[in-house]
Design a protein around this motif. Structure first.
Motif, mmCIF file in Angstrom:
data_model
loop_
_atom_site.group_PDB
_atom_site.id
_atom_site.type_symbol
_atom_site.label_atom_id
_atom_site.label_comp_id
_atom_site.label_asym_id
_atom_site.label_seq_id
_atom_site.Cartn_x
_atom_site.Cartn_y
_atom_site.Cartn_z
ATOM 1 N N ILE A 1 64.785 -8.671 -64.168
ATOM 2 C CA ILE A 1 63.429 -8.303 -64.545
ATOM 3 C C ILE A 1 63.237 -6.821 -64.239
ATOM 4 O O ILE A 1 63.492 -6.367 -63.118
ATOM 5 N N ILE A 2 62.827 -6.069 -65.232
ATOM 6 C CA ILE A 2 62.555 -4.641 -65.062
ATOM 7 C C ILE A 2 61.045 -4.449 -65.069
ATOM 8 O O ILE A 2 60.370 -4.804 -66.050
ATOM 9 N N VAL A 3 60.519 -3.947 -63.967
ATOM 10 C CA VAL A 3 59.071 -3.802 -63.823
ATOM 11 C C VAL A 3 58.649 -2.492 -64.485
ATOM 12 O O VAL A 3 58.384 -1.473 -63.831
ATOM 13 N N ASP A 4 58.626 -2.528 -65.802
ATOM 14 C CA ASP A 4 58.243 -1.366 -66.604
ATOM 15 C C ASP A 4 58.136 -1.814 -68.054
ATOM 16 O O ASP A 4 58.345 -2.997 -68.374
ATOM 17 N N SER A 5 57.838 -0.862 -68.926
ATOM 18 C CA SER A 5 57.746 -1.131 -70.353
ATOM 19 C C SER A 5 59.039 -0.723 -71.053
ATOM 20 O O SER A 5 59.630 0.309 -70.709
ATOM 21 N N ASP A 6 59.459 -1.500 -72.045
ATOM 22 C CA ASP A 6 60.664 -1.135 -72.782
ATOM 23 C C ASP A 6 60.450 0.093 -73.660
ATOM 24 O O ASP A 6 61.404 0.675 -74.182
ATOM 25 N N GLU A 7 59.193 0.527 -73.819
ATOM 26 C CA GLU A 7 58.913 1.750 -74.571
ATOM 27 C C GLU A 7 59.550 2.961 -73.906
ATOM 28 O O GLU A 7 59.868 3.949 -74.560
ATOM 29 N N LEU A 8 59.737 2.854 -72.586
ATOM 30 C CA LEU A 8 60.201 3.995 -71.805
ATOM 31 C C LEU A 8 61.605 4.445 -72.180
ATOM 32 O O LEU A 8 61.939 5.628 -72.081
ATOM 33 N N THR A 9 62.451 3.542 -72.605
ATOM 34 C CA THR A 9 63.856 3.867 -72.838
ATOM 35 C C THR A 9 64.226 3.964 -74.312
ATOM 36 O O THR A 9 65.404 4.081 -74.648
ATOM 37 N N LYS A 10 63.249 3.943 -75.209
ATOM 38 C CA LYS A 10 63.565 3.940 -76.628
ATOM 39 C C LYS A 10 64.059 5.289 -77.134
ATOM 40 O O LYS A 10 64.897 5.359 -78.030
ATOM 41 N N ASP A 11 63.554 6.375 -76.569
ATOM 42 C CA ASP A 11 64.014 7.704 -76.971
ATOM 43 C C ASP A 11 65.010 8.198 -75.942
ATOM 44 O O ASP A 11 64.642 8.705 -74.892
ATOM 45 N N ARG A 12 66.302 8.046 -76.244
ATOM 46 C CA ARG A 12 67.345 8.402 -75.282
ATOM 47 C C ARG A 12 67.515 9.911 -75.117
ATOM 48 O O ARG A 12 68.253 10.359 -74.244
ATOM 49 N N THR A 13 66.876 10.723 -75.962
ATOM 50 C CA THR A 13 67.008 12.174 -75.832
ATOM 51 C C THR A 13 66.061 12.741 -74.780
ATOM 52 O O THR A 13 66.255 13.857 -74.315
ATOM 53 N N LYS A 14 65.043 11.960 -74.421
ATOM 54 C CA LYS A 14 64.095 12.409 -73.404
ATOM 55 C C LYS A 14 63.827 11.250 -72.456
ATOM 56 O O LYS A 14 63.006 10.382 -72.748
ATOM 57 N N LEU A 15 64.537 11.240 -71.352
ATOM 58 C CA LEU A 15 64.395 10.162 -70.375
ATOM 59 C C LEU A 15 63.852 10.722 -69.074
ATOM 60 O O LEU A 15 64.431 11.639 -68.501
ATOM 61 N N ASN A 16 62.724 10.183 -68.594
ATOM 62 C CA ASN A 16 62.293 10.567 -67.254
ATOM 63 C C ASN A 16 63.082 9.750 -66.236
ATOM 64 O O ASN A 16 63.894 8.898 -66.598
ATOM 65 N N ALA A 17 62.872 10.010 -64.970
ATOM 66 C CA ALA A 17 63.703 9.364 -63.951
ATOM 67 C C ALA A 17 63.503 7.869 -63.903
ATOM 68 O O ALA A 17 64.413 7.137 -63.561
ATOM 69 N N ARG A 18 62.309 7.424 -64.264
ATOM 70 C CA ARG A 18 62.109 5.980 -64.354
ATOM 71 C C ARG A 18 63.054 5.385 -65.384
ATOM 72 O O ARG A 18 63.730 4.390 -65.120
ATOM 73 N N ALA A 19 63.134 6.010 -66.549
ATOM 74 C CA ALA A 19 64.009 5.509 -67.608
ATOM 75 C C ALA A 19 65.473 5.640 -67.218
ATOM 76 O O ALA A 19 66.273 4.721 -67.429
ATOM 77 N N ALA A 20 65.836 6.784 -66.624
ATOM 78 C CA ALA A 20 67.226 6.977 -66.205
ATOM 79 C C ALA A 20 67.606 5.962 -65.136
ATOM 80 O O ALA A 20 68.718 5.414 -65.137
ATOM 81 N N GLY A 21 66.684 5.688 -64.205
ATOM 82 C CA GLY A 21 66.950 4.691 -63.172
ATOM 83 C C GLY A 21 67.104 3.298 -63.757
ATOM 84 O O GLY A 21 67.986 2.535 -63.350
ATOM 85 N N ILE A 22 66.256 2.978 -64.722
ATOM 86 C CA ILE A 22 66.352 1.675 -65.375
ATOM 87 C C ILE A 22 67.699 1.509 -66.055
ATOM 88 O O ILE A 22 68.372 0.477 -65.912
ATOM 89 N N LEU A 23 68.122 2.533 -66.807
ATOM 90 C CA LEU A 23 69.392 2.445 -67.519
ATOM 91 C C LEU A 23 70.560 2.340 -66.542
ATOM 92 O O LEU A 23 71.531 1.621 -66.785
ATOM 93 N N GLY A 24 70.466 3.064 -65.425
ATOM 94 C CA GLY A 24 71.539 3.012 -64.434
ATOM 95 C C GLY A 24 71.650 1.658 -63.765
ATOM 96 O O GLY A 24 72.735 1.064 -63.694
ATOM 97 N N TYR A 25 70.524 1.133 -63.314
ATOM 98 C CA TYR A 25 70.554 -0.139 -62.586
ATOM 99 C C TYR A 25 70.635 -1.355 -63.504
ATOM 100 O O TYR A 25 70.999 -2.443 -63.049
ATOM 101 N N SER A 26 70.326 -1.184 -64.784
ATOM 102 C CA SER A 26 70.410 -2.320 -65.702
ATOM 103 C C SER A 26 71.848 -2.799 -65.876
ATOM 104 O O SER A 26 72.078 -3.939 -66.298
ATOM 105 N N LEU A 27 72.814 -1.957 -65.522
ATOM 106 C CA LEU A 27 74.218 -2.360 -65.611
ATOM 107 C C LEU A 27 74.543 -3.502 -64.662
ATOM 108 O O LEU A 27 75.545 -4.206 -64.851
ATOM 109 N N PHE A 28 73.708 -3.706 -63.643
ATOM 110 C CA PHE A 28 73.970 -4.749 -62.652
ATOM 111 C C PHE A 28 73.284 -6.070 -63.002
ATOM 112 O O PHE A 28 73.364 -7.029 -62.240
#
Length: 367
Positions: free
Chosen positions: A136-163
């Motif tokens: 469960i990711i406590v955020d909106s999936d809108e955050l990671t849709k634009d991979r060219t501009k990721l804030n740290a929340r999005a970068a953290g989500i993408l990093g930890y989603s691998l687990f």
């Protein structure tokens, strides 16, 4: 030492147990790496060379880790620092605060980025195990849709989603809780542990407080694991500390295992995870030193001062030894009840008058 030799040496790091080196072995291991990195950055980054040459109290031949020169993290807001040719840089992490604040620019080559990812994986698996759990990711999936501009929340989500697997974003684009969808997900996976990830203030505001305010009955299961970081400043303003945060999660959502982490964009990968005893831990390839903010002298254990973070990972930029703007205390070394070796510490807040940084506001720009 040429870059290929340094890369080979860094790639030989044992990641099977990132908390295995005792104090004597670690001092020798870290000092060897840190001297090589200091020499490399000194010879390949002119601004690093110019700045560290001003430090009279640091020797050019350090005999101990605390003699390694450091850069204030603020330098990355004021200067473009890199130790490789620009054509070898493929990703730049940019931390941004509120309007009017300057930003840090951290330049990564592919080898440094891969190594940081591997280290983050080794650290995280030491706490949550090797199995990929329903997530469960406590955020909106809108955050990671634009991979060219990721804030740290999005970068953290993408990093930890691998687990995790079967990823479910439990908030809508306005950060409102998707109650029905979340209930269905919890029911579907009620027979197994669930991995939960998010940024501290968003978990508090959009998950926990919305559940309490709307009297929503949610049970994540006592075997579930929550990882969170960033956003503590807003909670501190509300007089919510780490103990109260965990207590509320357990009482209202049934979550027992909660792991906070301390990290920064200037040293991505070398995160300091919190164990079940409430201590932030230094892995084998990173360390912290507490210094007196007035004269930079090293302070003993159990004395609060400004945190210096060290990591053997940064090769593309001189980020291996940094003086943060955070205050903290080292409580011991090799004797935490959790069994992990290395220093363990706590962070108490920001230095007075320090420029506040939004650590959850980081963009990733591919060059």
């Amino acid at each position: 030492m040429i870059i290929n030799d340094l890369n080979s040496k860094l790639d030989e790091i044992n990641l099977s147990d990132p908390y295995s080196k005792s104090v004597i072995d670690k001092k020798t291991f870290l000092l060897d790496f840190m001297k090589d990195l200091t020499t490399f950055h000194y010879e390949n980054c002119s601004r690093y060379k110019n700045f560290t040459s001003l430090f009279q109290q640091f020797t050019s031949r350090p005999a101990t880790i605390d003699q390694i020169p450091f850069l204030p993290v603020r330098m990355f807001k004021q200067h473009d620092l890199m130790s490789l040719d620009r054509n070898k840089i493929f990703k730049t992490l940019t931390s941004s605060g509120t309007s009017g604040q300057s930003v840090s620019r951290i330049h990564l080559d592919s080898e440094t980025a891969k190594r940081q990812s591997k280290v983050l994986s080794a650290i995280t698996k030491n706490f949550i195990g090797n199995d990929r759990l329903p997530m469960i990711i406590v955020d909106s999936d809108e955050l990671t849709k634009d991979r060219t501009k990721l804030n740290a929340r999005a970068a953290g989500i993408l990093g930890y989603s691998l687990f995790g697997r079967n990823h479910f974003y439990c908030l809508d684009k306005n950060l409102n809780l998707l109650v029905d969808e979340l209930s269905i997900f919890l029911e579907k996976h009620n027979d197994k542990p669930i991995l939960i990830f998010g940024f501290t203030f968003i978990i508090w505001q959009s998950l926990l407080q919305q559940a309490i305010d709307k009297s929503i009955d949610l049970d994540f299961g006592q075997n579930s694991i929550l990882i969170h970081g960033g956003g503590w400043k807003k909670l501190e303003n509300q007089k919510i500390d780490n103990t109260e945060f965990k207590k509320s999660l357990n009482k209202n959502l049934g979550i027992n295992s909660v792991y906070n982490y301390y990290g920064m964009v200037e040293q991505v990968g070398s995160v300091f995870m919190e164990c079940s005893h409430g201590h932030l831990h230094c892995p084998d390839f990173a360390d912290v030193i507490i210094r007196d903010p007035l004269n930079y002298e090293v302070l003993p254990f159990n004395k609060e001062g400004v945190i210096q973070v060290l990591s053997i990972l940064p090769l593309s930029y001189p980020g291996h030894s940094l003086l943060t703007e955070d205050l903290g205390t080292v409580h011991g070394e090799d004797d935490c009840p959790c069994g992990r070796k290395g220093k363990y510490f706590s962070v108490s807040g920001r230095m007075p008058l320090a420029e506040l940084r939004g650590c959850s506001d980081t963009r990733v720009v591919n060059l």
